[in-house]
Design an enzyme around this catalytic site. Structure first.
Site, PDB file in Angstrom:
ATOM      1  N   LYS A   1       0.838  -1.204   0.000  1.00 43.91           N
ATOM      2  CA  LYS A   1       0.000   0.000   0.000  1.00 43.91           C
ATOM      3  C   LYS A   1       0.879   1.262   0.000  1.00 43.91           C
ATOM      4  O   LYS A   1       0.684   2.165  -0.783  1.00 43.91           O
ATOM      5  CB  LYS A   1      -0.911  -0.019   1.240  1.00 43.91           C
ATOM      6  CG  LYS A   1      -1.769   1.222   1.360  1.00 43.91           C
ATOM      7  CD  LYS A   1      -2.728   1.116   2.525  1.00 43.91           C
ATOM      8  CE  LYS A   1      -3.394   2.461   2.757  1.00 43.91           C
ATOM      9  NZ  LYS A   1      -4.333   2.442   3.873  1.00 43.91           N
TER      10      LYS A   1
ATOM     11  N   GLU B   1      10.759  -4.657   4.117  1.00 42.09           N
ATOM     12  CA  GLU B   1      10.861  -6.076   3.759  1.00 42.09           C
ATOM     13  C   GLU B   1      10.440  -6.294   2.310  1.00 42.09           C
ATOM     14  O   GLU B   1      11.099  -7.003   1.542  1.00 42.09           O
ATOM     15  CB  GLU B   1       9.951  -6.934   4.658  1.00 42.09           C
ATOM     16  CG  GLU B   1      10.325  -6.944   6.122  1.00 42.09           C
ATOM     17  CD  GLU B   1       9.546  -5.919   6.925  1.00 42.09           C
ATOM     18  OE1 GLU B   1       9.377  -4.772   6.440  1.00 42.09           O
ATOM     19  OE2 GLU B   1       9.118  -6.259   8.043  1.00 42.09           O
TER      20      GLU B   1
ATOM     21  N   GLY C   1      -4.703  -1.868   5.092  1.00 37.42           N
ATOM     22  CA  GLY C   1      -3.951  -3.033   4.605  1.00 37.42           C
ATOM     23  C   GLY C   1      -4.644  -4.356   4.899  1.00 37.42           C
ATOM     24  O   GLY C   1      -4.805  -5.210   4.029  1.00 37.42           O
ATOM     25  N   ARG C   2      -5.082  -4.534   6.151  1.00 37.35           N
ATOM     26  CA  ARG C   2      -5.690  -5.822   6.546  1.00 37.35           C
ATOM     27  C   ARG C   2      -7.113  -5.974   6.040  1.00 37.35           C
ATOM     28  O   ARG C   2      -7.746  -7.000   6.271  1.00 37.35           O
ATOM     29  CB  ARG C   2      -5.607  -5.988   8.066  1.00 37.35           C
ATOM     30  CG  ARG C   2      -6.198  -4.823   8.847  1.00 37.35           C
ATOM     31  CD  ARG C   2      -5.811  -4.871  10.316  1.00 37.35           C
ATOM     32  NE  ARG C   2      -6.218  -3.674  11.046  1.00 37.35           N
ATOM     33  CZ  ARG C   2      -5.497  -2.564  11.139  1.00 37.35           C
ATOM     34  NH1 ARG C   2      -4.322  -2.478  10.520  1.00 37.35           N
ATOM     35  NH2 ARG C   2      -5.919  -1.526  11.826  1.00 37.35           N
TER      36      ARG C   2
ATOM     37  N   GLU D   1      -4.397  -6.503  14.907  1.00 33.24           N
ATOM     38  CA  GLU D   1      -3.867  -5.210  14.479  1.00 33.24           C
ATOM     39  C   GLU D   1      -4.969  -4.142  14.569  1.00 33.24           C
ATOM     40  O   GLU D   1      -4.708  -2.970  14.773  1.00 33.24           O
ATOM     41  CB  GLU D   1      -3.292  -5.289  13.056  1.00 33.24           C
ATOM     42  CG  GLU D   1      -2.261  -4.209  12.789  1.00 33.24           C
ATOM     43  CD  GLU D   1      -1.542  -4.346  11.453  1.00 33.24           C
ATOM     44  OE1 GLU D   1      -2.220  -4.323  10.407  1.00 33.24           O
ATOM     45  OE2 GLU D   1      -0.303  -4.467  11.438  1.00 33.24           O
TER      46      GLU D   1
ATOM     47  N   HIS E   1      -4.896 -33.093  17.567  1.00 31.03           N
ATOM     48  CA  HIS E   1      -3.769 -33.936  17.952  1.00 31.03           C
ATOM     49  C   HIS E   1      -2.586 -33.103  18.425  1.00 31.03           C
ATOM     50  O   HIS E   1      -1.471 -33.605  18.527  1.00 31.03           O
ATOM     51  CB  HIS E   1      -3.374 -34.838  16.774  1.00 31.03           C
ATOM     52  CG  HIS E   1      -4.509 -35.721  16.352  1.00 31.03           C
ATOM     53  ND1 HIS E   1      -4.772 -36.928  16.959  1.00 31.03           N
ATOM     54  CD2 HIS E   1      -5.484 -35.539  15.431  1.00 31.03           C
ATOM     55  CE1 HIS E   1      -5.851 -37.472  16.411  1.00 31.03           C
ATOM     56  NE2 HIS E   1      -6.303 -36.636  15.477  1.00 31.03           N
TER      57      HIS E   1
ATOM     58  N   LYS F   1       9.772  -0.425  13.572  1.00 29.22           N
ATOM     59  CA  LYS F   1      10.303  -0.154  12.219  1.00 29.22           C
ATOM     60  C   LYS F   1      11.415   0.884  12.302  1.00 29.22           C
ATOM     61  O   LYS F   1      12.475   0.734  11.686  1.00 29.22           O
ATOM     62  CB  LYS F   1       9.189   0.387  11.321  1.00 29.22           C
ATOM     63  CG  LYS F   1       8.121  -0.620  10.951  1.00 29.22           C
ATOM     64  CD  LYS F   1       7.123   0.024  10.002  1.00 29.22           C
ATOM     65  CE  LYS F   1       5.881  -0.825   9.837  1.00 29.22           C
ATOM     66  NZ  LYS F   1       4.841  -0.198   9.039  1.00 29.22           N
TER      67      LYS F   1
HETATM   68  O1  F6P Z   1       3.488  -2.862   9.660  1.00 28.21           O
HETATM   69  C1  F6P Z   1       2.126  -3.061   9.597  1.00 28.21           C
HETATM   70  C2  F6P Z   1       1.593  -2.789   8.232  1.00 28.21           C
HETATM   71  O2  F6P Z   1       1.520  -1.433   8.021  1.00 28.21           O
HETATM   72  C3  F6P Z   1       0.253  -3.451   8.029  1.00 28.21           C
HETATM   73  O3  F6P Z   1      -0.781  -2.713   8.547  1.00 28.21           O
HETATM   74  C4  F6P Z   1       0.226  -3.619   6.544  1.00 28.21           C
HETATM   75  O4  F6P Z   1      -0.743  -4.530   6.147  1.00 28.21           O
HETATM   76  C5  F6P Z   1       1.641  -4.060   6.293  1.00 28.21           C
HETATM   77  O5  F6P Z   1       2.425  -3.338   7.217  1.00 28.21           O
HETATM   78  C6  F6P Z   1       2.157  -3.877   4.906  1.00 28.21           C
HETATM   79  O6  F6P Z   1       2.135  -2.544   4.522  1.00 28.21           O
HETATM   80  P1  F6P Z   1       2.279  -2.128   2.996  1.00 28.21           P
HETATM   81  O7  F6P Z   1       1.146  -2.719   2.262  1.00 28.21           O
HETATM   82  O8  F6P Z   1       2.241  -0.632   3.007  1.00 28.21           O
HETATM   83  O9  F6P Z   1       3.593  -2.659   2.509  1.00 28.21           O
END
Ligand code: F6P
Length: 544
Positions: free
Chosen positions: A209, A215, A270-271, A356, A387, A507
């Site tokens: 987003k 990462e 995002g979620r 979250e 199990h 972060k």
């Molecule tokens: O670090 C949390 C977060 O901001 C989430 O809310 C989000 O889904 C995820 O990182 C990934 O963010 P992006 O889509 O901006 O890479």
């Protein structure tokens, strides 16, 4: 807030506290014995899902009081504000309009003078053309080879939604397209995702987003180097990389053209973004039509949540029950157990959604909350879970409300397996609720010394959610059910479910430490523990 009082000071809250004392003295055995119609009365059917909430530590009065609590929390008004596109994400000053992602084409929703439904369908149409082209073999790689593998690069909401949906709907996906997901920055994750793939036949979908997530950018850069190493031409990358983002400038900075960028908007959390272009990998796998069925399933639940009275409203009741256990019983966790192996990522998906969103300790106006908020959500598919951790659910000391999710029709033969699967699901809900008494054990001849070990106290609450078949539509309904359940909980707790400030500090610190790990001089900028860990890592990362 709807009135001057904080939630726990309101009459409905106080009444629930008193009522909890009474219910805590009841056992589900007694509640069922005293009310033969309970199993059918405390259940409802909505949008293709049957929700049995009779095996909860509740009675008719509990439901009445919880609905009063929802009323007093202004749940109806808050939900309407969300559906209308008001800035319900108060700390970020923006709407949370995932529901607009599944509005039908003929609808219209003006947000600051702009019809967002038009924008949504424009992007859906572009995604559909792209997906159809790729699936038909018309849109090929740079060297003219057919795309046979898709790698979704993203993390959090840019990974869990499409990953979960792909796994859930794999049965509807084509076999000649290998869809993979990479989220973790651990180099092993990308190496694993790329293993065996041919760069000439691979498409990367870079999902972020913000397009700033470290990462994802690190994985995207390494993926680009991997592709370039084989294709040997920067121009080739245009055929092998697309972006999904609300930051098209960020994607352009990475080298992905606007024509290969599928946008979404800052009003999609995002979620909550599975129904946006973030679902592109899922659409590539199952095709545009089925993806639209998924959206239609969510939309149906949106309408139900908006219109149904709370006592017949599946997401509202689901959310109110979560509040009941977290705030009134002090339950620390809640388990999600799908009896469908292809829902293997669903617990992780709900975990982000719930934790979250509602892992918050201050109310909308910044005051400290005075009740517990979100439970820790966890789970694994049944029957595997039986199990491993079900022992604790049956005989441990903690109260863990469970959701058991199943479907009546199997996706694969043989049918006997499915019968066995469902028999286990029903049996676990029954065993959790009613357990086994010492008298029953003695009557069965169990030696006295083993009786205490073999008693199952029961009285362990669960919701049973059952649909006909795990179709895209059913999955869409399930997703929206949990989204609005989470929203209901947030409304009662008066917290903002759409921000996530808690993830920021880590972060920032990681950015700083990443520099220190490779700096020429040893930094001593942190506490003694962190300094020691950094020192130790710096020493061992040196080439031997
Ligand atoms: O670090 C949390 C977060 O901001 C989430 O809310 C989000 O889904 C995820 O990182 C990934 O963010 P992006 O889509 O901006 O890479």
């Amino acid at each position: 807030m709807t009135d001057e009082l904080r939630q726990p000071e309101r009459p409905a809250w106080k009444a629930l506290e008193r009522h909890q004392q009474e219910i805590a003295g009841c056992h589900l055995r007694g509640l069922f014995a005293g009310d033969p119609g309970r199993g059918e009365r405390l259940a409802l059917e909505a949008c293709g899902l049957y929700l049995d909430y009779s095996k909860h530590l509740i009675d008719g009065e509990t439901v009445r009081l919880l609905c009063r609590l929802a009323d007093g929390s202004g749940l109806r008004g808050r939900a309407e504000a969300m559906f209308r596109g008001e800035p319900v994400n108060v700390t970020e000053g923006r709407p949370a309009l995932h529901t607009a992602l599944r509005l039908p084409r003929a609808a219209s929703l003006l947000v600051q003078g702009r019809d967002v439904v038009r924008d949504v369908h424009e992007v859906l149409d572009r995604m559909s053309v792209f997906a159809d082209g790729l699936r038909a073999g018309d849109r090929r790689g740079h060297t003219g080879r057919r795309i046979t593998a898709v790698v979704n690069v993203g993390i959090g909401g840019s990974d869990l939604g499409p990953r979960m949906a792909y796994s859930a709907l794999r049965h509807h996906a084509r076999d000649d397209l290998d869809v993979r997901f990479v989220s973790n920055v651990d180099p092993a994750a990308l190496a694993g995702a790329l293993r065996g793939l041919d760069p000439e036949e691979t498409l990367f979908v870079i999902c972020s987003k913000t397009f700033t997530t470290r990462e994802t950018l690190a994985n995207a850069r390494t993926a680009r180097a991997w592709a370039l190493d084989a294709l040997r031409d920067e121009a080739a990358l245009a055929r092998h990389f697309v972006a999904v983002t609300a930051n098209s400038a960020g994607a352009a900075g990475f080298g992905i053209e606007p024509a290969a960028t599928f946008p979404f908007w800052d009003w999609v959390g995002g979620r909550y973004s599975l129904g946006s272009a973030i679902g592109l990998a899922t659409m590539l796998a199952i095709g545009p039509e089925r993806f639209r069925e998924l959206l239609a399933g969510s939309h149906e639940v949106d309408e139900h949540f908006r219109a149904a009275p709370f006592e017949r409203n599946a997401p509202a009741l689901h959310g109110l029950l979560a509040v009941w256990y977290a705030s009134f019983f002090g339950a620390q966790t809640a388990a999600v157990i799908p009896y469908a192996s292809s829902l293997d990522r669903f617990p992780a998906y709900v975990q982000q959604l719930a934790m979250e969103s509602n892992g918050k300790a201050v109310t909308l106006d910044g005051a400290a909350v005075t009740s517990e908020t979100a439970a820790i959500v966890w789970g694994e598919p049944g029957t595997d879970a039986q199990h491993s951790f079900f022992q604790l659910l049956h005989q441990g000391t903690r109260l863990v409300p469970c959701d058991l999710i199943a479907f009546s029709r199997p996706l694969d033969p043989p049918a006997e397996h499915h019968d066995l699967l469902l028999a286990n699901a029903f049996a676990q809900a029954e065993a959790l609720a009613f357990g086994r008494t010492a008298e029953e054990l003695r009557a069965a001849g169990v030696p006295e010394r083993l009786v205490p070990h073999r008693v199952l106290p029961g009285n362990r609450p669960s919701t049973f959610i059952i649909g006909e078949e795990l179709t895209p539509r059913a999955l869409g309904a399930l997703v929206a059910l949990y989204e609005h359940s989470v929203f209901t909980q947030a409304a009662v707790w008066e917290i903002d479910p759409f921000d996530q400030w808690g993830v920021e500090l880590g972060k920032e610190l990681a950015d700083r430490i990443a520099v220190e790990l490779v700096a020429p001089d040893e930094p001593a900028l942190h506490d003694s523990s962190t300094n020691a860990l950094v020192r130790r890592y710096r020493a061992s990362r040196r080439p031997r």
